[in-house]
Scaffold this motif. Structure first.
Motif, PDB file in Angstrom:
ATOM      1  N   MET A 180       0.823  -1.204   0.000  1.00 26.97           N
ATOM      2  CA  MET A 180       0.000   0.000   0.000  1.00 26.97           C
ATOM      3  C   MET A 180       0.857   1.254   0.000  1.00 26.97           C
ATOM      4  O   MET A 180       0.573   2.221  -0.717  1.00 26.97           O
ATOM      5  CB  MET A 180      -0.943  -0.010   1.206  1.00 26.97           C
ATOM      6  CG  MET A 180      -2.116  -0.970   1.070  1.00 26.97           C
ATOM      7  SD  MET A 180      -3.374  -0.736   2.334  1.00 26.97           S
ATOM      8  CE  MET A 180      -2.444  -1.093   3.825  1.00 26.97           C
ATOM      9  N   ASN A 181       1.886   1.259   0.815  1.00 25.94           N
ATOM     10  CA  ASN A 181       2.779   2.420   0.821  1.00 25.94           C
ATOM     11  C   ASN A 181       3.460   2.613  -0.534  1.00 25.94           C
ATOM     12  O   ASN A 181       3.640   3.740  -1.003  1.00 25.94           O
ATOM     13  CB  ASN A 181       3.830   2.256   1.923  1.00 25.94           C
ATOM     14  CG  ASN A 181       3.232   2.325   3.310  1.00 25.94           C
ATOM     15  OD1 ASN A 181       2.169   2.928   3.513  1.00 25.94           O
ATOM     16  ND2 ASN A 181       3.897   1.699   4.279  1.00 25.94           N
ATOM     17  N   HIS A 182       3.827   1.498  -1.134  1.00 27.41           N
ATOM     18  CA  HIS A 182       4.484   1.574  -2.450  1.00 27.41           C
ATOM     19  C   HIS A 182       3.514   2.091  -3.505  1.00 27.41           C
ATOM     20  O   HIS A 182       3.894   2.906  -4.364  1.00 27.41           O
ATOM     21  CB  HIS A 182       5.000   0.184  -2.821  1.00 27.41           C
ATOM     22  CG  HIS A 182       6.024   0.193  -3.905  1.00 27.41           C
ATOM     23  ND1 HIS A 182       7.249   0.801  -3.782  1.00 27.41           N
ATOM     24  CD2 HIS A 182       5.998  -0.332  -5.170  1.00 27.41           C
ATOM     25  CE1 HIS A 182       7.941   0.648  -4.901  1.00 27.41           C
ATOM     26  NE2 HIS A 182       7.195  -0.043  -5.759  1.00 27.41           N
ATOM     27  N   ILE A 183       2.280   1.634  -3.422  1.00 30.26           N
ATOM     28  CA  ILE A 183       1.279   2.105  -4.384  1.00 30.26           C
ATOM     29  C   ILE A 183       1.031   3.596  -4.188  1.00 30.26           C
ATOM     30  O   ILE A 183       0.945   4.359  -5.158  1.00 30.26           O
ATOM     31  CB  ILE A 183      -0.021   1.298  -4.223  1.00 30.26           C
ATOM     32  CG1 ILE A 183       0.194  -0.156  -4.670  1.00 30.26           C
ATOM     33  CG2 ILE A 183      -1.142   1.927  -5.039  1.00 30.26           C
ATOM     34  CD1 ILE A 183      -0.983  -1.056  -4.378  1.00 30.26           C
ATOM     35  N   ARG A 184       0.900   4.005  -2.938  1.00 33.91           N
ATOM     36  CA  ARG A 184       0.660   5.426  -2.667  1.00 33.91           C
ATOM     37  C   ARG A 184       1.817   6.281  -3.181  1.00 33.91           C
ATOM     38  O   ARG A 184       1.617   7.383  -3.692  1.00 33.91           O
ATOM     39  CB  ARG A 184       0.482   5.629  -1.162  1.00 33.91           C
ATOM     40  CG  ARG A 184       0.153   7.069  -0.780  1.00 33.91           C
ATOM     41  CD  ARG A 184      -0.017   7.198   0.704  1.00 33.91           C
ATOM     42  NE  ARG A 184       1.180   6.785   1.423  1.00 33.91           N
ATOM     43  CZ  ARG A 184       1.295   6.800   2.751  1.00 33.91           C
ATOM     44  NH1 ARG A 184       0.267   7.164   3.504  1.00 33.91           N
ATOM     45  NH2 ARG A 184       2.426   6.416   3.334  1.00 33.91           N
ATOM     46  N   GLU A 185       3.030   5.769  -3.097  1.00 33.28           N
ATOM     47  CA  GLU A 185       4.188   6.524  -3.569  1.00 33.28           C
ATOM     48  C   GLU A 185       4.246   6.585  -5.091  1.00 33.28           C
ATOM     49  O   GLU A 185       4.630   7.614  -5.668  1.00 33.28           O
ATOM     50  CB  GLU A 185       5.463   5.876  -3.021  1.00 33.28           C
ATOM     51  CG  GLU A 185       6.742   6.556  -3.472  1.00 33.28           C
ATOM     52  CD  GLU A 185       7.976   5.818  -2.991  1.00 33.28           C
ATOM     53  OE1 GLU A 185       9.080   6.178  -3.430  1.00 33.28           O
ATOM     54  OE2 GLU A 185       7.833   4.876  -2.175  1.00 33.28           O
TER      55      GLU A 185
END
Length: 766
Positions: A309-314
């Motif tokens: 999720m953090n990677h997608i948000r970034e």
């Protein structure tokens, strides 16, 4: 945040519909060597046995696995009023609600859902063998599988073949490079999170997965380590230093996992029991008790969900920007294909005429050099025609030797044959014409070649013309090229015939009165200059080599060459004939042969001093008779005046002709000097006249080509196209689009629709 992974899954579903990976979506790539426990980790995350098992390399195609979390229960289907629905919205599920079943669905089987995960395993095996074969080969085409379950977290993982070193059994000999290339294809993508699986019972420094991860992610920003088989480590050893990052530091850290053993797998031990054993192992083991909350499959699932999720948000803003750029590029590509045939084009006849006019204008512009798509790497069009006329053709003409294949024997035979049964008094003009005509014929071959080169260049221009709009209709374009090619071929024959006629015209009449023709006097003067130059060279050589026997340079006049006084006297007395520019060489009659016998005996001519012999050299001034012998005054024989043999008359008065006649030998058969002089004179005359004809032909042939071939086709090209192709019976057939173009347009439209859907999905992301 929880909606980000479903957004990516929806994007992946959209892009999978077109069968292309056009964009790098965030996903977790599972990497590990064979028997490192990759498959067990994935099955623990899903909670089901669904992956193929066996010895050697089992995973031979990438498996893109989407895990979609659904509620444990779904509302029961009972009729409700609208008011009741609005009132109960958001209320907890009642006891009568049904539990969501676990389902699996393959992309290649969109209409079938699997509830039996044993069938899922068999379908993976069948699909693998369908493309990768049954010889343990590797295939890069992925298998897409979506599993919906209330027991999983939203994740997108890619299971890759295990890294191997040595081929075993029927594995390919280059299996190591195949698996490595496939793994690198996925982990080099910057939007991929690397899940590096390493067994704890093998030294970490030998981990192939960590080695590859460090190559593409040296800072460890997107690499998560997984240590398996911790329960199988040797006694007295543990993986605490590895799990805490003291051995191999990673930004995302390491997670310890305890998988089912091979015996548990063969005994079909349920995964739920294996997960329970894993939790108990980390909680009871003293070494790992302090970090038990950071170990196990449950923690791995949560951390993977959070990392993804953090990677997608970034990466989401970059993905949105790239999709927007793809939409713009695809719209431009679609516009380049144009609208479908006749769609929005109005009257087909108008379109037909416009396409023919465009081709004709482009053809003319290419020749004139005012087109919009002129090349910068090589000559083309009109510039190439200019190069052919002035460089290629000009060089070909200049390379022709005027006296090519013309030996001295040929010239002497021509002179003798042209005199008939009578001995000649002069060099016959007929011999000159007989010799010069074949030489003029040599100009015909390069002239024909020039026409051919011009035709080939026009054909290249024709092939390069045609707008993109015209090329959309391959049948029409092919017909246009065919009509233009036929027109050019029609004009080649008349052009070649005319060029040949130019050569024939030059051969039909030899104009020796041409103002640029050197003539007889000019030829004599030219030969005289050559002799004087030769004498000066001999004189200079004598001065540098006294041993040659000439102490006094003045003695050179007695032994060869032409004296300065006689040279000046001859140059002043040899004048062009007012009516002809030809040359007459005298033949000495037999009646004066005796008078000159003493002169011949006193001053015999040598082969390289024929001018001395004919014009009087050295210190004798009267036909080598001596000062005490008076030159008889003899009239020119009547048979010379009455001769019907064509001759080249001597320029000048009768005294000069009489003097030259009296000085000439009795017969050319017994006088090699006369043969040499005649040969040199003929060569000089041929070279002069050939140069005149060559200059004329070099000027006329390009003009004929431009008039009969180039300009003619330009003027009637459009009329010929309309006359041949503008027919109702042909119009509908010729305006059929290329099938490949239709396919490309359809594909482009599909991609544009996909990009627009993806942009709409990503725009709805929180």
């Amino acid at each position: 945040m929880e909606d980000l992974i479903p957004v990516v899954n929806r994007l992946q579903d959209v892009f999978n519909t077109v069968g292309q990976d056009q964009i790098d979506l965030p996903q977790i790539v599972v990497v590990g060597s064979q028997s490192s426990g990759k498959s067990s980790v994935l099955e623990n995350l899903v909670g089901r046995d669904f992956l193929p098992r066996g010895t050697g390399i089992v995973t031979r195609r990438p498996l893109v696995l989407q895990l979609v979390n659904v509620p444990k229960r779904k509302p029961s289907r009972r009729p409700q009023s609208s008011e009741t629905t609005d009132t109960n919205e958001g209320a907890p599920a009642s006891e009568g609600d049904e539990e969501f079943p676990e389902r699996a669905q393959f992309l290649h089987l969109p209409d079938r859902q699997f509830s039996d995960f044993g069938e899922v395993r068999l379908e993976i095996q069948r699909e693998t063998e369908r493309l990768a074969g049954d010889n343990k080969g590797i295939c890069h085409t992925p298998i897409h599988l979506k599993i919906t379950s209330p027991h999983v977290l939203n994740l997108t993982l890619v299971d890759l073949p295990g890294l191997t070193k040595i081929p075993v059994g029927d594995q390919p000999t280059d299996i190591e490079m195949q698996t490595r290339d496939l793994v690198m294809e996925y982990i080099t993508k910057p939007n991929s999170v690397i899940l590096a699986v390493s067994p704890a019972n093998v030294d970490l420094v030998n981990s192939e997965s960590l080695k590859l991860a460090r190559d593409v992610d040296p800072d460890g920003r997107r690499t998560l380590g997984v240590v398996t088989k911790i329960d199988l480590m040797d006694g007295g050893t543990n993986a605490l230093d590895i799990l805490t990052g003291r051995v191999f530091p990673l930004r995302l850290g390491f997670v310890g996992i305890v998988n089912r053993s091979q015996q548990d797998t063969l005994a079909a031990k349920p995964i739920q029991e294996a997960l329970k054993f894993e939790r108990e192992f980390f909680r009871k083991e003293p070494v790992y008790r302090a970090i038990a909350n950071r170990c196990g499959t449950s923690h791995l699932s949560k951390i993977l969900n959070q990392v993804l999720m953090n990677h997608i948000r970034e990466k989401l803003p970059d993905i949105k920007t790239k999709i927007n750029a793809l939409i713009s590029q695809t719209e431009q590509e679609l516009a380049s294909y144009g609208a479908p045939a006749l769609a929005g084009q109005g009257n087909p006849a108008t379109l037909f005429l416009r396409l023919l006019t465009q081709f004709s204008n482009q053809y003319n512009s290419s020749i004139e050099g005012n087109g919009t798509d002129l090349g910068t790497t090589e000559l083309c069009g009109g510039a190439r025609l200019y190069y052919i006329f002035n460089n290629i053709y000009g060089a070909a003409l200049d390379s022709i030797n005027p006296c090519a294949n013309l030996t001295d024997h040929d010239i002497r035979m021509a002179i003798r044959n042209s005199t008939g049964p009578r001995p000649s008094l002069f060099v016959p003009e007929l011999a000159f014409e007989l010799l010069v005509k074949p030489q003029i014929k040599c100009l015909e071959s390069p002239s024909q070649r020039c026409v051919q080169l011009a035709y080939e260049e026009l054909m290249k221009i024709c092939q390069s013309c045609g707008s993109k709009e015209l090329q959309k209709y391959p049948r029409l374009y092919a017909k246009v090229i065919e009509v233009v090619s036929d027109l050019l071929r029609e004009r080649v024959a008349p052009t070649v015939q005319y060029v040949e006629s130019l050569i024939s015209i030059q051969r039909s009449y030899i104009n020796t009165n041409h103002p640029d023709f050197i003539g007889g006097s000019g030829a004599l003067v030219d030969l005289q200059r050559k002799a004087e130059a030769k004498k000066r060279e001999s004189y200079a050589s004598a001065r540098s080599h006294r041993s040659a026997g000439y102490d006094d340079p003045a003695d050179m006049d007695d032994h060869g060459g032409v004296s300065d006084s006689d040279s000046a006297n001859l140059a002043g007395r040899v004048r062009p004939h007012p009516a002809r520019g030809s040359l007459s060489l005298p033949y000495r009659p037999h009646s004066v042969a005796g008078v000159h016998s003493q002169a011949r005996s006193n001053a015999p001519p040598s082969g390289d001093k024929f001018l001395n012999y004919f014009f009087g050299g050295g210190k004798t001034d009267s036909m080598f008779l001596g000062d005490d012998v008076k030159r008889p005054s003899l009239p020119i024989p009547n048979r010379v005046k009455e001769s019907n043999t064509p001759s080249i008359s001597l320029p000048g008065d009768e005294d000069v002709m009489h003097e030259l006649t009296s000085r000439f030998d009795q017969s050319c058969d017994t006088n090699p000097d006369r043969d040499q002089l005649e040969t040199e004179l003929i060569r000089s005359l041929i070279s002069s006249y050939f140069g005149i004809v060559r200059k004329c032909i070099q000027d006329l042939v390009p003009k004929a080509i431009m008039h009969l071939l180039v300009n003619f086709t330009r003027e009637i090209l459009q009329n010929r196209l309309v006359e041949t192709l503008y027919k109702d019976v042909l119009m509908e057939e010729l305006l059929q689009e290329d099938e490949s173009l239709i396919a490309e347009r359809t594909k482009c439209e599909s991609m544009l629709e996909v990009y627009r859907k993806a942009f709409a999905i990503i725009s709805e992301a929180p």
